[in-house]
Design an enzyme around this catalytic site. Structure first.
Site: not given
Length: 406
Positions: A124, A133, A190, A192, A224, A231
């Site tokens: 992830h 990035r 998400e 989890e 989540d 964000q």
């Protein structure tokens, strides 16, 4: 067997998870799931079968029961397993002690005083790094040295079944440098797991990886929720805020660490070598099959993800050791999210951000519609179970519907 347990039930005799339930004529109280039923622990305690103060079973959360310690909680679980398998036990003929799950309402199993979310799946973290990035250097320099995490909002953690409204906040439209305010257009789930601590520590104390299992009571499924567009704008420099604190959902049954012991497996190889306080011995990952389904309003559910908890790079013992190495104290009922659980295959990615790759690869639903992110009216359901050598231990599900913004 005192009560029939359907084949492939999540709540087999090997499980015995704890939760809080109520019915029309029973106030919120502790119970354990067995097959399609719930064993009422408050009613059972009236038979004078326990040697501790059973008022803990009449509380609206499990914190006081859990705080009695594993010596007691493990014995309660073992005793129930024995009684259920003995046709002459104290449970024989006591139909009033059992409630059908379909007749019960489930509640938050614990009062969550504090909540921490980790970021411990290398797949992830790599996927997110590639998108936002550098495709060649996706992981930040610290990622393989520490279990990265952040402190979340405990007040907005709710139990499966509660709907949640689409959050609002600031976002940056494509091609603009100025923020606008409005409903998020990129609501995401998400996938989890969450673990719940069963012992407290004092400020200044630390928990080692060797001691960690003594402090972990059990696990839940954990969704989540995220608002990816909010964000993206807010997370620099201090990380998630409004994009994450609008809601997180947990499954209502806490599966104990003891029930999951048969499913321990080795985790991924950790390179470079971790610092001494993060070193551990033995298998510390768990082979738990996970899946996520999306059901558009009025339509059939489509499975969009099949993953596994065993993929986690950083395990729970390391997470708890790192969390407390600076002397941070913990409490009974604290919740710790694993971070999104993704595998190597595209169908094992644990978020829409990855599955639809930032909206460039929409997923097709059974009703012919497409999904880049979660739409109003969509119900997202997560399920999980472990299975080995004829033993099945499951979590049931955590499910919630996204409603329009208020």
């Amino acid at each position: 067997m005192i009560i029939n347990i359907p084949e492939n039930s999540d709540f087999s005799i090997h499980n015995i998870p704890f939760g809080i339930f109520s019915t029309e004529d029973r106030s919120p109280r502790a119970g354990v799931a067995i097959g399609e039923h719930i064993l009422d622990l408050a009613a059972l305690s009236e038979l004078d079968v326990f040697d501790f103060n059973t008022a803990v079973f009449e509380k609206e959360v499990l914190n006081d029961f859990i705080s009695l310690g594993k010596e007691i909680t493990k014995k309660v679980r073992r005793d129930i397993q024995l009684w259920l398998q003995d046709d002459n036990s104290i449970l024989a003929g006591k139909t009033e002690l059992f409630v059908k799950q379909t007749d019960a309402q489930m509640h938050m199993p614990v009062y969550v005083n504090d909540y921490t979310d980790f970021y411990s799946s290398i797949e992830h973290a790599t996927n997110v790094g590639k998108m936002f990035r550098d495709p060649e250097n996706a992981l930040l320099p610290n990622w393989k040295h520490i279990p990265v995490g952040y402190h979340g909002r405990a007040s907005s953690i709710v139990v499966s079944g509660e709907p949640v409204h689409r959050p609002k906040g600031q976002t940056i439209p494509v091609g603009s440098e100025q923020p606008v305010f409005g409903p998020s257009q990129r609501v995401d789930f998400e996938l989890e797991m969450g673990f719940i601590t069963g012992k407290s520590t004092n400020l200044g104390e630390s928990i080692s990886t060797t001691e960690a299992n003594d402090y972990i009571f059990g696990l839940v499924l954990f969704n989540d929720w995220s608002a990816r567009d909010i964000q993206k704008w807010e997370y620099v420099p201090l990380g998630p805020f409004l994009a994450k604190n609008f809601a997180s959902h947990i499954s209502p049954w806490i599966v104990t660490l003891e029930a999951l012991a048969p499913f321990k497996v080795e985790g991924p190889n950790q390179e470079p070598k971790v610092l001494p306080y993060l070193e551990f011995e033995g298998a510390r990952n768990y082979d738990i099959n996970l899946e996520v389904g999306i059901a558009p309003e009025g339509s059939e559910e489509q499975t969009v993800c099949q993953s596994n908890f065993k993929y986690m790079y950083w395990n729970m013992a390391q997470q708890l050791a790192h969390h407390t190495v600076n002397g941070c104290n913990i409490n009974v009922g604290d919740l710790y999210g694993s971070g999104t659980i993704s595998g190597k295959d595209e169908n094992s990615y644990g978020s829409m951000l990855e599955l639809a790759w930032m909206g460039t690869k929409p997923l097709k639903m059974k009703d012919g519609t497409e999904r880049k992110f979660i739409l109003d009216g969509d119900t997202v359901t997560m399920r999980g179970h472990a299975e080995k050598d004829g033993k099945r231990v499951g979590f049931g599900e955590v499910s919630a519907k996204i409603l329009p913004a208020k």
